[in-house]
Design an enzyme around this catalytic site. Structure first.
Site, PDB file in Angstrom:
ATOM      1  N   CYS A   1       5.636   0.198   7.291  1.00 10.06           N
ATOM      2  CA  CYS A   1       5.381   1.389   6.554  1.00 10.06           C
ATOM      3  C   CYS A   1       6.392   2.017   5.682  1.00 10.06           C
ATOM      4  O   CYS A   1       7.668   2.022   6.188  1.00 10.06           O
ATOM      5  CB  CYS A   1       4.737   2.378   7.541  1.00 10.06           C
ATOM      6  N   LEU A   2       6.246   2.107   4.378  1.00 14.46           N
ATOM      7  CA  LEU A   2       7.397   2.458   3.414  1.00 14.46           C
ATOM      8  C   LEU A   2       8.198   3.764   3.845  1.00 14.46           C
ATOM      9  O   LEU A   2       9.135   4.101   3.475  1.00 14.46           O
ATOM     10  CB  LEU A   2       6.872   2.564   2.066  1.00 14.46           C
TER      11      LEU A   2
ATOM     12  N   HIS B   1      -3.155   7.340   6.795  1.00 14.06           N
ATOM     13  CA  HIS B   1      -2.028   8.219   6.196  1.00 14.06           C
ATOM     14  C   HIS B   1      -2.926   9.439   5.578  1.00 14.06           C
ATOM     15  O   HIS B   1      -2.293  10.695   5.627  1.00 14.06           O
ATOM     16  CB  HIS B   1      -1.337   7.529   4.900  1.00 14.06           C
TER      17      HIS B   1
ATOM     18  N   HIS C   1      -4.793   1.432   7.595  1.00  5.19           N
ATOM     19  CA  HIS C   1      -3.408   1.956   7.711  1.00  5.19           C
ATOM     20  C   HIS C   1      -3.219   3.199   6.487  1.00  5.19           C
ATOM     21  O   HIS C   1      -2.760   4.088   7.050  1.00  5.19           O
ATOM     22  CB  HIS C   1      -2.122   0.771   7.356  1.00  5.19           C
ATOM     23  N   GLU C   2      -3.660   2.809   5.354  1.00  5.33           N
ATOM     24  CA  GLU C   2      -3.502   3.919   4.221  1.00  5.33           C
ATOM     25  C   GLU C   2      -4.553   4.966   4.492  1.00  5.33           C
ATOM     26  O   GLU C   2      -4.281   6.250   4.330  1.00  5.33           O
ATOM     27  CB  GLU C   2      -3.673   3.182   2.826  1.00  5.33           C
TER      28      GLU C   2
ATOM     29  N   GLN D   1       2.507   9.993   1.124  1.00  5.80           N
ATOM     30  CA  GLN D   1       4.032   9.419   1.265  1.00  5.80           C
ATOM     31  C   GLN D   1       5.053   9.536   0.156  1.00  5.80           C
ATOM     32  O   GLN D   1       6.286   9.184   0.087  1.00  5.80           O
ATOM     33  CB  GLN D   1       3.824   7.783   1.132  1.00  5.80           C
TER      34      GLN D   1
ATOM     35  N   GLY E   1       0.769  -1.093  -0.189  1.00  2.49           N
ATOM     36  CA  GLY E   1       0.039  -0.203   0.038  1.00  2.49           C
ATOM     37  C   GLY E   1       0.674   1.320  -0.225  1.00  2.49           C
ATOM     38  O   GLY E   1       2.100   1.229   0.540  1.00  2.49           O
TER      39      GLY E   1
HETATM   40 NI    NI Z   1       2.448   3.640   5.673  1.00  2.00          NI
END
Ligand code: NI
Length: 171
Positions: free
Chosen positions: A93-94, A139, A135-136, A51, A46
């Site tokens: 998380c990226l 964000h 999670h997304e 991000q 994701g």
């Molecule tokens: Ni993330």
């Protein structure tokens, strides 16, 4: 298509609620294509627009990691309609490369969103799909997984990031 730079926490864009998407135009399509390419290359399941430094409410997701084309999906202006149950599992998380820690989430999530044409649809997801959508969507609201951890875990992760910053391994 192009790979986009993934911003690391504590970039301010990650802690700020994003703006709703109002234009469903060619630029949006391009951004989404590049976000998919960036997510697959990372690799991740994701990736939210914030991000890659774009303060808009949207994210791309593919919980199959590119194996099942049906799981490749973009959610624009996502809204969590309903959640059920609980799951506790490792989350990453990226924007926090190398950090994996258990985070409690709902087991099931029903999320409403728009596609690239602005049409509304719903996804009813369990387990990894639910975790990823929650999670997304967080964000998009300026919430990172750090905010979902216990105080103790959050301090441990923050200390680890500080060490990495000092070593020049987190920029
Ligand atoms: Ni993330």
């Amino acid at each position: 298509m192009a790979l986009l730079e993934i911003v690391k926490w504590p970039a301010p864009v990650l802690d700020t609620p994003a703006d709703p998407v109002t234009e469903f135009d060619e630029d949006l399509g391009k951004l989404v294509s590049n976000m998919f390419e960036t997510m697959y290359a990372a690799p991740g399941v994701g990736l939210a627009a914030v991000q890659v430094g774009v303060p808009k409410r949207l994210f791309v997701m593919d919980c199959s990691g590119g194996k099942d084309p049906q799981q490749r999906v973009v959610l624009v202006n996502p809204e969590v309609l309903r959640v059920e149950g609980n799951q506790n599992g490792e989350e990453g998380c990226l924007s926090f490369p190398g950090i994996f820690t258990p985070v409690e989430r709902s087991l099931r999530a029903i999320v409403r969103a728009q596609d690239l044409k602005g049409e509304w649809f719903e996804i009813d997801g369990m387990e990894l799909t639910a975790r990823c959508m929650l999670h997304e969507t967080d964000h998009c609201d300026g919430i990172v997984f750090l905010d979902k951890m216990s105080t103790i875990k959050r301090e441990i992760v923050k200390r680890k990031i500080k060490k990495l910053q000092k070593a020049g391994k987190w920029d």
